[in-house]
Design a protein around this motif. Structure first.
Motif, short mmCIF file in Angstrom:
data_model
loop_
_atom_site.label_atom_id
_atom_site.label_comp_id
_atom_site.label_asym_id
_atom_site.label_seq_id
_atom_site.Cartn_x
_atom_site.Cartn_y
_atom_site.Cartn_z
N LYS A 225 -1.59 12.97 2.68
CA LYS A 225 -2.90 13.20 3.30
C LYS A 225 -3.37 11.97 4.07
O LYS A 225 -4.52 11.91 4.49
CB LYS A 225 -3.93 13.56 2.24
N LYS A 226 -2.50 11.00 4.22
CA LYS A 226 -2.77 9.78 4.99
C LYS A 226 -3.66 8.77 4.26
O LYS A 226 -4.02 7.76 4.84
CB LYS A 226 -3.42 10.10 6.36
N LEU A 227 -4.01 9.05 3.01
CA LEU A 227 -4.87 8.12 2.29
C LEU A 227 -4.07 6.88 1.90
O LEU A 227 -2.97 6.99 1.34
CB LEU A 227 -5.45 8.79 1.05
N LEU A 228 -4.65 5.72 2.19
CA LEU A 228 -4.01 4.44 1.86
C LEU A 228 -4.60 3.88 0.58
O LEU A 228 -5.81 3.72 0.46
CB LEU A 228 -4.27 3.43 2.98
N GLY B 39 3.56 5.29 13.16
CA GLY B 39 3.19 4.86 11.81
C GLY B 39 2.73 3.43 11.69
O GLY B 39 2.27 3.03 10.62
N SER B 40 2.82 2.66 12.75
CA SER B 40 2.40 1.25 12.67
C SER B 40 0.88 1.15 12.65
O SER B 40 0.20 1.80 13.44
CB SER B 40 2.94 0.48 13.88
N LEU B 41 0.36 0.34 11.76
CA LEU B 41 -1.08 0.12 11.63
C LEU B 41 -1.46 -1.17 12.32
O LEU B 41 -0.95 -2.23 11.98
CB LEU B 41 -1.47 0.01 10.16
N PHE C 168 -8.52 4.32 11.07
CA PHE C 168 -8.97 4.13 9.69
C PHE C 168 -10.03 3.04 9.64
O PHE C 168 -9.90 2.01 10.30
CB PHE C 168 -7.81 3.69 8.78
N PHE D 144 -10.05 2.35 1.72
CA PHE D 144 -9.83 3.01 3.00
C PHE D 144 -10.45 4.38 3.03
O PHE D 144 -10.52 5.10 2.01
CB PHE D 144 -8.33 3.16 3.26
N GLY D 145 -10.90 4.76 4.24
CA GLY D 145 -11.23 6.15 4.51
C GLY D 145 -9.97 6.92 4.78
O GLY D 145 -8.87 6.36 4.84
N ILE D 146 -10.14 8.22 4.97
CA ILE D 146 -8.98 9.09 5.13
C ILE D 146 -8.56 9.22 6.59
O ILE D 146 -7.55 9.85 6.91
CB ILE D 146 -9.25 10.46 4.49
N GLN E 158 0.81 5.18 1.27
CA GLN E 158 0.10 6.17 2.08
C GLN E 158 0.67 7.54 1.76
O GLN E 158 1.84 7.81 2.03
CB GLN E 158 0.23 5.86 3.57
N PHE F 82 -0.35 -5.33 9.05
CA PHE F 82 0.57 -4.41 8.40
C PHE F 82 1.96 -4.43 9.03
O PHE F 82 2.11 -4.68 10.23
CB PHE F 82 0.04 -2.98 8.49
N SER G 229 5.47 -1.96 9.65
CA SER G 229 5.60 -0.61 10.22
C SER G 229 5.87 0.45 9.17
O SER G 229 5.91 1.63 9.50
CB SER G 229 6.70 -0.60 11.28
N TYR H 37 0.85 -1.18 0.00
CA TYR H 37 0.00 0.00 0.00
C TYR H 37 0.88 1.23 0.00
O TYR H 37 1.98 1.23 0.56
CB TYR H 37 -0.87 0.04 1.26
N LEU I 231 3.55 0.74 2.81
CA LEU I 231 3.18 -0.22 3.84
C LEU I 231 2.95 -1.59 3.23
O LEU I 231 2.21 -1.74 2.26
CB LEU I 231 1.92 0.23 4.57
#
Lengths: 113, 110
Positions: free
Chosen positions: A40-43, B41-43, B86, B100-102, A37, A104, A106, A35, A90
């Motif tokens: 704007k944080k959009l994945l 930053g870890s999801l 998210f 995904f949403g923002i 990112q 995921f 890191s 992915y 990611l």
């Protein structure tokens, strides 16, 4: 507990260079993903691999290519990076072929100067 | 971000209080996942939902596929709950890929 490992954590490079990011999962999952990112944080999904077969390939530029040696590894190579490639990349894995529970890594933050 | 709309975009909570996050879908979502991205930053995967509800500790999530929304409730917020939440939906129309949403940025204050 981390089970999806990405290296490096950060990478700074110049426009036009080639970079390669590594990802390994120890969960025994069948599918791995990359992915992107953005700022704007959009994945957004870039690629997914199931049993070494590419099953999803979004309209990413040709300079991006996934590389897999076995189902536990999925690397990402970017040939000749551009400024818009600056982002966090990611890696993720899931048990099956559809978008089941994702695990995921890191992330690798790429900065292109 | 248009197919999966998260609200609010940001939230500031006092430690110990409760709050709710929401996702509205303009796609026919079949499953929903919620993730927390920590400041490093870890999801982390919080929930995987088919229509219905799930609870895990101080977190509870619901997914209503007919009304096309999902919620995430945080009870007794703690400092470590801070991060970006998210939601992501899987839909047959999207080839079973996750959209995904923002994100909702949550800050829990002492």
């Amino acid at each position: 507990e981390t089970a999806v490992f990405q290296t490096p954590n950060y990478h700074v490079t110049q426009v036009g260079n080639e970079v390669s990011f590594n990802c390994k999962q120890t969960l025994g999952h069948d599918t791995m993903y990359w992915y992107k990112q953005d700022s704007k944080k959009l994945l957004k999904i870039m690629f997914s691999y199931n049993n070494k077969q590419l099953i999803v390939n979004e309209t990413v530029p040709r300079r991006f290519s996934p590389q897999s040696s076995d189902k536990a590894h999925l690397n990402l190579r970017i040939k000749s990076v551009e400024p818009e490639d600056s982002a966090v990349y990611l890696c993720a894995s899931s048990p099956g072929g559809s978008a089941e529970t994702l695990y995921f890594g890191s992330g690798t933050r790429l900065t292109v100067l | 971000g248009d197919k999966v709309k998260q609200s609010p975009s940001a939230l500031s909570l006092q430690e110990g209080t409760n709050s709710a996050l929401r996702c509205n879908f303009s796609i026919a979502a079949t499953t929903v996942q919620w993730f927390l991205q920590n400041p490093r930053g870890s999801l982390m995967n919080l929930f995987y939902l088919v229509p219905g509800t799930k609870e895990n500790g101080r977190l509870k999530s619901a997914f209503d596929s007919k009304e096309s929304y999902s919620t995430l409730h945080i009870r007794d917020a703690q400092l470590e709950d801070s991060g970006t939440y998210f939601c992501a939906a899987e839909a047959n129309s999207a080839g079973n890929k996750l959209t995904f949403g923002i994100g909702t940025r949550v800050l829990v204050r002492p």
